[in-house]
Write a protein that holds these residues in place. Structure first.
Motif, PDB file in Angstrom:
ATOM      1  N   PRO A 177     -40.401   9.997  -4.283  1.00 26.01           N
ATOM      2  CA  PRO A 177     -39.759  10.360  -2.796  1.00 26.01           C
ATOM      3  C   PRO A 177     -39.130  11.912  -3.126  1.00 26.01           C
ATOM      4  O   PRO A 177     -39.284  12.058  -3.797  1.00 26.01           O
ATOM      5  N   VAL A 178     -39.357  12.568  -1.613  1.00 16.16           N
ATOM      6  CA  VAL A 178     -39.546  14.209  -2.099  1.00 16.16           C
ATOM      7  C   VAL A 178     -38.321  13.315  -1.846  1.00 16.16           C
ATOM      8  O   VAL A 178     -36.811  13.476  -1.725  1.00 16.16           O
ATOM      9  N   ASP A 179     -37.559  15.101  -2.758  1.00 16.41           N
ATOM     10  CA  ASP A 179     -35.679  15.776  -3.038  1.00 16.41           C
ATOM     11  C   ASP A 179     -34.941  14.259  -3.559  1.00 16.41           C
ATOM     12  O   ASP A 179     -33.717  14.004  -3.373  1.00 16.41           O
ATOM     13  N   ALA A 180     -36.215  13.567  -4.545  1.00 13.58           N
ATOM     14  CA  ALA A 180     -35.085  12.839  -5.447  1.00 13.58           C
ATOM     15  C   ALA A 180     -34.749  13.436  -6.792  1.00 13.58           C
ATOM     16  O   ALA A 180     -35.387  14.741  -7.043  1.00 13.58           O
ATOM     17  N   PRO A 181     -33.464  13.372  -7.188  1.00 13.64           N
ATOM     18  CA  PRO A 181     -33.579  14.007  -8.779  1.00 13.64           C
ATOM     19  C   PRO A 181     -34.461  13.556  -9.445  1.00 13.64           C
ATOM     20  O   PRO A 181     -34.561  12.339  -9.418  1.00 13.64           O
ATOM     21  N   ALA A 182     -34.436  14.329 -10.025  1.00 14.45           N
ATOM     22  CA  ALA A 182     -35.306  15.045 -11.597  1.00 14.45           C
ATOM     23  C   ALA A 182     -35.590  13.007 -12.821  1.00 14.45           C
ATOM     24  O   ALA A 182     -36.367  12.686 -12.970  1.00 14.45           O
ATOM     25  N   GLU A 183     -33.552  12.811 -12.707  1.00 13.22           N
ATOM     26  CA  GLU A 183     -33.692  12.519 -13.910  1.00 13.22           C
ATOM     27  C   GLU A 183     -33.888  10.475 -12.750  1.00 13.22           C
ATOM     28  O   GLU A 183     -33.593   9.779 -14.160  1.00 13.22           O
ATOM     29  N   LEU A 184     -34.049  10.549 -11.416  1.00 19.29           N
ATOM     30  CA  LEU A 184     -34.089   8.898 -11.508  1.00 19.29           C
ATOM     31  C   LEU A 184     -35.643   8.773 -11.039  1.00 19.29           C
ATOM     32  O   LEU A 184     -35.751   7.468 -11.263  1.00 19.29           O
TER      33      LEU A 184
END
Length: 151
Positions: free
Chosen positions: A137-144
């Motif tokens: 998904p767009v704008d999701a934290p990279a670690e997730l």
């Protein structure tokens, strides 16, 4: 002068079928329950093994894990079969219970309407989730995010 004997009503008369046509629906339902139960055992234990035993086990289950699994058509079909068979198996079981224990026809009708409505809603929504799930998904934290997503 001979007297005619009074006729006695057939004691099984109230229990005779109203319709003369018979179907094998209950037989097919019985066979389906056995077959779907065996297939569900394989699907569920495969699901549990992959999710809980392989890799880091239960600690690895997060959004990225689900996103990585559902990026593969194999796991989408696996989970879809689990959803559809589980819902049909459960609905058929509850339908049988309603037929056995709901004595009044109107109560039986409304219980089945509620059951079939819930079946359709859960099956349609679950299918939509499986096939429209966006693992990146767009704008999701990279670690997730899953490892194949670009940050």
């Amino acid at each position: 002068m001979t007297a005619t004997a009074p006729t006695i009503a057939d004691p099984r008369e109230p229990y005779k079928r109203l319709r003369t046509t018979r179907s094998n629906f209950e037989l097919y339902g019985w066979v389906f329950m056995r077959a779907s139960g065996v297939i569900l055992l394989v699907l569920i234990f495969g699901h549990l093994f992959v999710n809980l035993m392989v890799g880091d086990g239960v600690n690895a289950i997060d959004f990225a894990f689900v996103g990585g699994k559902w990026a593969s058509p194999f796991w989408q079909i696996w989970d879809l079969l689990m959803l559809w068979l589980g819902m049909m198996h459960g609905t058929n079981g509850v339908r049988t219970i309603v037929n056995d224990y709901a004595e009044r026809p109107l109560v039986r009708l409304w219980l089945k309407v509620a059951l079939y409505t819930a079946f359709v809603a859960v099956t349609v929504l679950g299918t939509l989730v499986i096939f429209t799930f966006d693992p990146c998904p767009v704008d999701a934290p990279a670690e997730l995010l899953a490892s194949f997503c670009s940050a």
